[in-house]
Scaffold this motif. Structure first.
Motif, PDB file in Angstrom:
ATOM      1  N   ASN A  37       0.857  -1.139  -0.010  1.00  0.00           N
ATOM      2  CA  ASN A  37       0.148  -0.187  -0.013  1.00  0.00           C
ATOM      3  C   ASN A  37       0.601   1.238  -0.134  1.00  0.00           C
ATOM      4  OD1 ASN A  37      -2.609   1.340  -0.126  1.00  0.00           O
ATOM      5  ND2 ASN A  37      -2.311   1.725   2.214  1.00  0.00           N
ATOM      6  N   ILE A  38       2.118   1.114  -0.214  1.00  0.00           N
ATOM      7  CA  ILE A  38       2.905   2.062  -0.156  1.00  0.00           C
ATOM      8  C   ILE A  38       3.355   2.683  -1.473  1.00  0.00           C
ATOM      9  CG2 ILE A  38       5.235   3.128   0.658  1.00  0.00           C
ATOM     10  CD1 ILE A  38       5.339   1.195   3.049  1.00  0.00           C
ATOM     11  N   PRO A  39       3.168   4.010  -1.915  1.00  0.00           N
ATOM     12  CA  PRO A  39       3.475   4.453  -3.220  1.00  0.00           C
ATOM     13  C   PRO A  39       4.898   3.894  -3.796  1.00  0.00           C
ATOM     14  CG  PRO A  39       2.189   5.958  -2.020  1.00  0.00           C
ATOM     15  CD  PRO A  39       2.821   5.080  -1.027  1.00  0.00           C
ATOM     16  N   GLY A  40       5.254   3.973  -5.076  1.00  0.00           N
ATOM     17  CA  GLY A  40       6.499   3.604  -5.351  1.00  0.00           C
ATOM     18  C   GLY A  40       6.295   3.423  -6.947  1.00  0.00           C
ATOM     19  N   PRO A  41       7.429   3.377  -7.566  1.00  0.00           N
ATOM     20  CA  PRO A  41       7.408   3.234  -8.981  1.00  0.00           C
ATOM     21  C   PRO A  41       7.333   1.833  -9.541  1.00  0.00           C
ATOM     22  CG  PRO A  41       9.811   3.458  -8.303  1.00  0.00           C
ATOM     23  CD  PRO A  41       8.894   3.848  -7.217  1.00  0.00           C
ATOM     24  N   PRO A  42       6.852   1.277 -10.502  1.00  0.00           N
ATOM     25  CA  PRO A  42       6.638   0.014 -11.132  1.00  0.00           C
ATOM     26  C   PRO A  42       7.954  -0.815 -11.017  1.00  0.00           C
ATOM     27  CG  PRO A  42       6.201   1.345 -12.825  1.00  0.00           C
ATOM     28  CD  PRO A  42       6.494   2.224 -11.435  1.00  0.00           C
ATOM     29  N   SER A  43       8.126  -1.839 -11.082  1.00  0.00           N
ATOM     30  CA  SER A  43       9.343  -2.730 -10.924  1.00  0.00           C
ATOM     31  C   SER A  43       9.820  -2.744 -12.364  1.00  0.00           C
ATOM     32  CB  SER A  43       9.322  -4.139 -10.487  1.00  0.00           C
ATOM     33  OG  SER A  43      10.119  -4.985 -10.685  1.00  0.00           O
ATOM     34  N   TYR A  70       7.894  10.614  -5.018  1.00  0.00           N
ATOM     35  CA  TYR A  70       7.456   9.885  -4.013  1.00  0.00           C
ATOM     36  C   TYR A  70       7.588  10.273  -2.362  1.00  0.00           C
ATOM     37  CZ  TYR A  70       6.405   6.869  -7.981  1.00  0.00           C
ATOM     38  OH  TYR A  70       6.223   6.460  -8.954  1.00  0.00           O
ATOM     39  N   GLY A  71       8.656  11.102  -2.276  1.00  0.00           N
ATOM     40  CA  GLY A  71       8.935  11.618  -0.813  1.00  0.00           C
ATOM     41  C   GLY A  71       9.469  10.908  -0.003  1.00  0.00           C
ATOM     42  N   ILE A 415       1.689   9.455   5.230  1.00  0.00           N
ATOM     43  CA  ILE A 415       1.560   9.024   3.904  1.00  0.00           C
ATOM     44  C   ILE A 415       0.522   8.840   3.402  1.00  0.00           C
ATOM     45  CG2 ILE A 415       4.355   9.256   3.676  1.00  0.00           C
ATOM     46  CD1 ILE A 415       3.961   6.281   3.347  1.00  0.00           C
ATOM     47  N   ARG A 416       0.194   9.029   2.187  1.00  0.00           N
ATOM     48  CA  ARG A 416      -0.994   8.729   1.765  1.00  0.00           C
ATOM     49  C   ARG A 416      -0.774   7.296   0.995  1.00  0.00           C
ATOM     50  NH1 ARG A 416      -5.773  10.543   1.717  1.00  0.00           N
ATOM     51  NH2 ARG A 416      -5.256  12.420   2.361  1.00  0.00           N
ATOM     52  N   GLY A 417      -1.475   6.236   1.166  1.00  0.00           N
ATOM     53  CA  GLY A 417      -1.253   5.053   0.562  1.00  0.00           C
ATOM     54  C   GLY A 417      -1.867   4.920  -0.830  1.00  0.00           C
ATOM     55  N   ILE A 423      -1.344   6.824   6.134  1.00  0.00           N
ATOM     56  CA  ILE A 423      -0.772   5.821   6.648  1.00  0.00           C
ATOM     57  C   ILE A 423       0.257   6.634   7.792  1.00  0.00           C
ATOM     58  CG2 ILE A 423       1.096   3.965   6.412  1.00  0.00           C
ATOM     59  CD1 ILE A 423       0.154   3.526   3.746  1.00  0.00           C
ATOM     60  N   PRO A 424       0.152   6.537   9.130  1.00  0.00           N
ATOM     61  CA  PRO A 424       0.941   7.262  10.184  1.00  0.00           C
ATOM     62  C   PRO A 424       2.119   6.526  10.352  1.00  0.00           C
ATOM     63  CG  PRO A 424      -0.843   5.810  11.140  1.00  0.00           C
ATOM     64  CD  PRO A 424      -1.080   5.659   9.712  1.00  0.00           C
ATOM     65  N   GLU A 425       2.356   5.100  10.131  1.00  0.00           N
ATOM     66  CA  GLU A 425       3.469   4.335  10.665  1.00  0.00           C
ATOM     67  C   GLU A 425       3.352   3.109   9.550  1.00  0.00           C
ATOM     68  OE1 GLU A 425       2.832   3.432  14.794  1.00  0.00           O
ATOM     69  OE2 GLU A 425       1.396   1.975  14.311  1.00  0.00           O
TER      70      GLU A 425
END
Length: 549
Positions: A37-43, A70-71, A415-417, A423-425
């Motif tokens: 659920n954490i944002p990130g680039p595709p593999s 993505y911060g 952060i926003r999932g 998402i606080p932690e």
């Protein structure tokens, strides 16, 4: 009989490794993870994930995209579908490097340390847990400020030889000189004399030393090994040393063969130096006093301390030999490239170079050539130049940790999932890889302000922004993560500072540095280093150098 047993045992281990890999493929591709659920680039690849981009010698664009898009917390992909966490949130870093260090929740990546141990032996860079703490405990005193004061004259002796060597080349006018080569030679000689009590390079000619060439070639060669860097950690599980060496000899890759020659050269020469030093120590201090370093070098002090240590605290010969590799590999490229970066920046900013020159020339007139340790360290503008360079251009950009127990990492801000929730932690499962972006936290605009990406030594001459204090970045040096924190922080960071300041004090007061017509491109690498283009892995930094007056 023993051969067939070893071979069958190795085949069994190989089968286990294959099963281990297949299990990880199944787990990574067919089970869920809290990181999903954490944002990130595709593999980038189902086999290598993002690792080839992350560890490429020109990874600047990839890592910048991670930071800007993505911060401070994002998901990236490791080998065979593994989910990794990319972080530079200061609160998260505090949990990793300070809060959970006593419990060894986060340690260096075992794959990294296993591969590095095959190349460098058992030293601070390749150990963890109780073994690492034992080594660090016996090494700590030799990197104290009191000991550095005693070694400062040796730093000056070596740096003066560097000055004479450069003067001989520019006496009749400015010349184009490869300064990273001279910085590397100087750093190796300082580590040699102050660390090992051995002289590698008289710094009087362009002579080539096989050991020095091997040291300089180590990091660029690791970059060329590509898939070898991924496979290397698994070799340790494939039977006895002779069999592993035979397997490595079968790899049809020139960089792997070159690395084997580099490691053999470094090991043989280091063992020769170590055995000679050990024999001198055992024969009595009088013999050591007549050698390079006069017994004040790190290795001499370490050997004497080891002889006096309780039996359970003693380090074995292989561990002591491993420390020699650690001194050299951790101390030569990092500091020499940091000094090279300062010279590059001074050439790009002639007004700052002139301001620094005025300060060091005035100091020479007050204190003489060999300014005392405490006064050198206190020169305000020299200190500001070094701090700002180490903030903005940390020699090591990334540090990787592996989580050894299910845990939860706090965040400075939620952060926003991917699903839109806050998402606080972050829940971190056991076995997760964490990629810590040191350069990103050192240049985080939320901490350092809108000019965070600008090189401004003057920022250190005024009170730092309140946001810097409030961020509580857990670094052991100047609110930055350049030298890390916790049990794996850089034990020699004060040694490195003294080296940088000594070299700059002597060089900037004597020479003027300008850009040449040859481009300077900084390769990302494990330790950032300069080359003539992004396609070159050879360390080079050509500058126009002339007398300052």
């Amino acid at each position: 009989m023993s051969f067939s047993f070893s071979l069958s045992g190795s085949l069994a281990i190989a089968a286990f490794v294959v099963a281990f890999i297949l299990w990880h493929v199944f787990r990574n591709f067919f089970t869920r993870s809290p990181f999903d659920n954490i944002p990130g680039p595709p593999s980038s690849s189902w086999i290598t994930g993002d690792t080839l981009k992350l560890f490429d010698h020109d990874a600047w664009a990839y890592t910048d995209d991670l930071i800007q898009t993505y911060g401070p917390v994002s998901k990236i992909h490791g080998v065979l579908g593994a989910r990794w966490l990319h972080v530079y949130d200061p609160r998260t870093l505090h949990a990793i490097f300070v809060k959970d260090q006593e419990k060894d929740v986060f340690t260096r990546d075992i794959a990294f340390t296993t591969g590095l141990k095959l190349l460098l032996g058992t030293g601070l860079l390749t150990t963890a847990g109780a073994e690492h703490r034992k080594q660090r405990r016996i090494l700590q005193p030799v990197f104290s400020v009191a000991h550095l004061r005693n070694m400062t004259p040796t730093f000056y002796d070596i740096t003066r030889k560097l000055r004479v060597a450069i003067e001989s080349r520019v006496r009749d006018g400015p010349q184009k000189i490869d300064m990273v080569s001279w910085m590397g030679r100087t750093a190796l000689e300082i580590i040699g004399q102050c660390g090992l009590g051995h002289s590698f390079d008289p710094l009087v000619a362009d002579a080539k030393d096989e050991y020095a060439e091997a040291v300089k070639a180590f990091l660029p060669t690791t970059l060329e090994m590509e898939f070898g860097r991924i496979l290397l950690p698994f070799i340790d599980y494939l039977g006895p040393a002779w069999f592993r060496r035979w397997l490595v000899s079968l790899i049809p890759h020139e960089s792997v063969r070159r690395m084997r020659h580099i490691v053999d050269t470094m090991y043989d020469r280091s063992k020769e130096i170590y055995e000679a030093k050990k024999a001198l120590i055992e024969s009595g201090d009088d013999a050591v006093l007549h050698q390079v370093g006069e017994g004040r070098d790190v290795m001499s002090i370490l050997l004497r301390a080891n002889m006096r240590a309780a039996e359970e605290d003693k380090l074995g010969d292989e561990e002591l030999l491993g420390q020699m590799f650690t001194f050299i590999m951790a101390g030569v490229d990092t500091t020499s490239n940091a000094m090279s970066r300062v010279l590059h920046l001074l050439a790009e900013n002639p007004a700052i170079q002139e301001k620094l020159r005025r300060e060091v020339v005035d100091a020479r007139e007050t204190y003489g050539e060999d300014i005392p340790f405490d006064d050198l360290m206190a020169l305000p503008y020299l200190d500001a130049v070094c701090r700002e360079t180490l903030r903005l251009y940390a020699p090591v950009s990334l540090s990787i940790r592996v989580c050894h127990a299910d845990t939860v990492l706090p965040l400075s801000e939620p952060i926003r999932g991917v699903d839109g929730t806050l998402i606080p932690e972050v829940a971190v499962p056991k076995g997760s890889q964490i990629v810590i972006n040191l350069r990103a936290v050192n240049t985080y605009k939320a901490i350092w302000g809108e000019d965070a990406l600008e090189w401004k030594p003057e920022r250190w001459l005024n009170p730092l922004p309140r946001s810097v204090e409030e961020a509580r970045v857990p670094g052991i040096y100047s609110h930055v993560m350049t030298f890390l924190n916790g049990s794996h922080s850089c034990i020699g960071f004060k040694f490195s500072q003294l080296e940088m300041k000594t070299v700059l004090y002597v060089l900037v007061s004597s020479f003027k540095f300008e850009l040449s017509d040859t481009k300077i491109h900084w390769n990302f690498a494990g330790v950032v280093y300069p080359a003539t283009s992004k396609d070159s892995v050879k360390p080079e930094m050509w500058m126009n150098v002339g007398l300052a007056v």
